[in-house]
Scaffold this motif. Sequence first.
Motif, PDB file in Angstrom:
ATOM      1  N   ALA A   1       0.834  -1.206   0.000  1.00 26.58           N
ATOM      2  CA  ALA A   1       0.000   0.000   0.000  1.00 26.58           C
ATOM      3  C   ALA A   1       0.868   1.254   0.000  1.00 26.58           C
ATOM      4  O   ALA A   1       0.603   2.217  -0.735  1.00 26.58           O
ATOM      5  CB  ALA A   1      -0.936  -0.011   1.208  1.00 26.58           C
TER       6      ALA A   1
ATOM      7  N   VAL B   1       1.065   4.146  -3.014  1.00 28.93           N
ATOM      8  CA  VAL B   1       0.884   5.572  -2.724  1.00 28.93           C
ATOM      9  C   VAL B   1       2.088   6.369  -3.224  1.00 28.93           C
ATOM     10  O   VAL B   1       1.957   7.443  -3.827  1.00 28.93           O
ATOM     11  CB  VAL B   1       0.656   5.782  -1.224  1.00 28.93           C
ATOM     12  CG1 VAL B   1       0.782   7.256  -0.845  1.00 28.93           C
ATOM     13  CG2 VAL B   1      -0.731   5.259  -0.822  1.00 28.93           C
TER      14      VAL B   1
ATOM     15  N   ALA C   1      -2.367  10.241  -3.569  1.00 29.95           N
ATOM     16  CA  ALA C   1      -3.028   9.040  -3.062  1.00 29.95           C
ATOM     17  C   ALA C   1      -2.757   8.916  -1.575  1.00 29.95           C
ATOM     18  O   ALA C   1      -1.787   9.456  -1.056  1.00 29.95           O
ATOM     19  CB  ALA C   1      -2.516   7.802  -3.802  1.00 29.95           C
ATOM     20  N   ARG C   2      -3.626   8.186  -0.904  1.00 31.47           N
ATOM     21  CA  ARG C   2      -3.428   7.915   0.529  1.00 31.47           C
ATOM     22  C   ARG C   2      -4.052   6.570   0.879  1.00 31.47           C
ATOM     23  O   ARG C   2      -4.989   6.099   0.230  1.00 31.47           O
ATOM     24  CB  ARG C   2      -4.036   9.020   1.392  1.00 31.47           C
ATOM     25  CG  ARG C   2      -5.547   9.159   1.274  1.00 31.47           C
ATOM     26  CD  ARG C   2      -6.092  10.274   2.150  1.00 31.47           C
ATOM     27  NE  ARG C   2      -7.525  10.437   1.974  1.00 31.47           N
ATOM     28  CZ  ARG C   2      -8.450   9.750   2.640  1.00 31.47           C
ATOM     29  NH1 ARG C   2      -8.072   8.845   3.551  1.00 31.47           N
ATOM     30  NH2 ARG C   2      -9.740   9.949   2.425  1.00 31.47           N
ATOM     31  N   VAL C   3      -3.525   5.949   1.929  1.00 34.36           N
ATOM     32  CA  VAL C   3      -4.076   4.697   2.441  1.00 34.36           C
ATOM     33  C   VAL C   3      -5.256   5.028   3.344  1.00 34.36           C
ATOM     34  O   VAL C   3      -5.153   5.865   4.235  1.00 34.36           O
ATOM     35  CB  VAL C   3      -3.006   3.912   3.226  1.00 34.36           C
ATOM     36  CG1 VAL C   3      -3.602   2.644   3.823  1.00 34.36           C
ATOM     37  CG2 VAL C   3      -1.824   3.572   2.327  1.00 34.36           C
TER      38      VAL C   3
ATOM     39  N   VAL D   1      -7.272   2.267  -1.019  1.00 34.93           N
ATOM     40  CA  VAL D   1      -6.365   3.359  -1.398  1.00 34.93           C
ATOM     41  C   VAL D   1      -7.197   4.429  -2.091  1.00 34.93           C
ATOM     42  O   VAL D   1      -7.929   4.130  -3.041  1.00 34.93           O
ATOM     43  CB  VAL D   1      -5.244   2.861  -2.338  1.00 34.93           C
ATOM     44  CG1 VAL D   1      -4.372   4.026  -2.801  1.00 34.93           C
ATOM     45  CG2 VAL D   1      -4.391   1.806  -1.635  1.00 34.93           C
TER      46      VAL D   1
END
Length: 307
Positions: free
Chosen positions: A52, A56, A66-68, A81
């Motif tokens: 992950a 990102v 992007a972010r988890v 995500v």
Amino acid sequence: MAWSPEKVVRLPCREVWLEAGLQAALESGEAARLEGPRGRRLRRLTAARVLALAFVQHFGAVGRPARVAGPAAADPRVVRVMLGARTAWLAPGWVFRREALRALRRGRFAEGWAALPWRMREALEPRPDDPVLFGLLLALEAPTRPEAARARKAGFPLRVLHWLDGRWQAFPPGAHLALKAEHALTLRLHGRAEGAPARRTVALPAGETQRLVLPWEQLLALGADAWPRGRVGLALPGRPPYVVGPHQWENVRLYGLEIWLLGFLPWRAFWRQARYLRRGARTFPHGVHFEPAYAIPWKALEPLRAV
């Protein structure tokens, strides 16, 4: 846009990702929801968190913030995500068998399969057009004492754990816990307090008893950064002593070689093409599947640039 091996994104596996992924897996407590030996479960969950972070990083590098956003409710290995306002689902893979690693590095792509845990079949969270991302962490493991000794000699870090049995995991809050080690050891206690992860580090001089009071409801595991050379003992009022021998620990650290971001498919498209794999089925590069899964060939994926 057709998938091809040249469109696989290959990234070096960063040590900071391995450490962060292991810590996140430990603190989540989600490994208990998986099947198989506890150490292997934790390493699989670590692999998902590492991938992950890699996705990102990749999306950020190509101008796609992007972010988890946390694990899927159906299976903690599948990570949500966020690509801006769009939701993607990461289905991770972890390759640790040396023969599979050698084959991958020789360019054996035609037989590759991308798999999604079977629990996701009935998940209500994804929408038909949500992308399902597929990646591989190529990383060795060294769980046993001889393997860990070789890793340490080569300069690699260890993270050694012993999981307490169920009787000891139910911890009476405020109880006086006594700890003792035959050889000097810095010991980590992993547990939960008020439903949240809790950790405490205790220095144990050789042969001396240390006493402490923990306001926890669970004491889940003992940890160390070196393999304990002797026995470690725990005692609580009203319970028989709990003694851990040197053979009862396991190194849960992963030793990353490379990360492959394979590609993606929209959720609906994946299920139109997916093949059901029974427990015990074999696919490359995963080897034996110890629980059911759904899978498609790598050649059916779309390259990441098309997400």
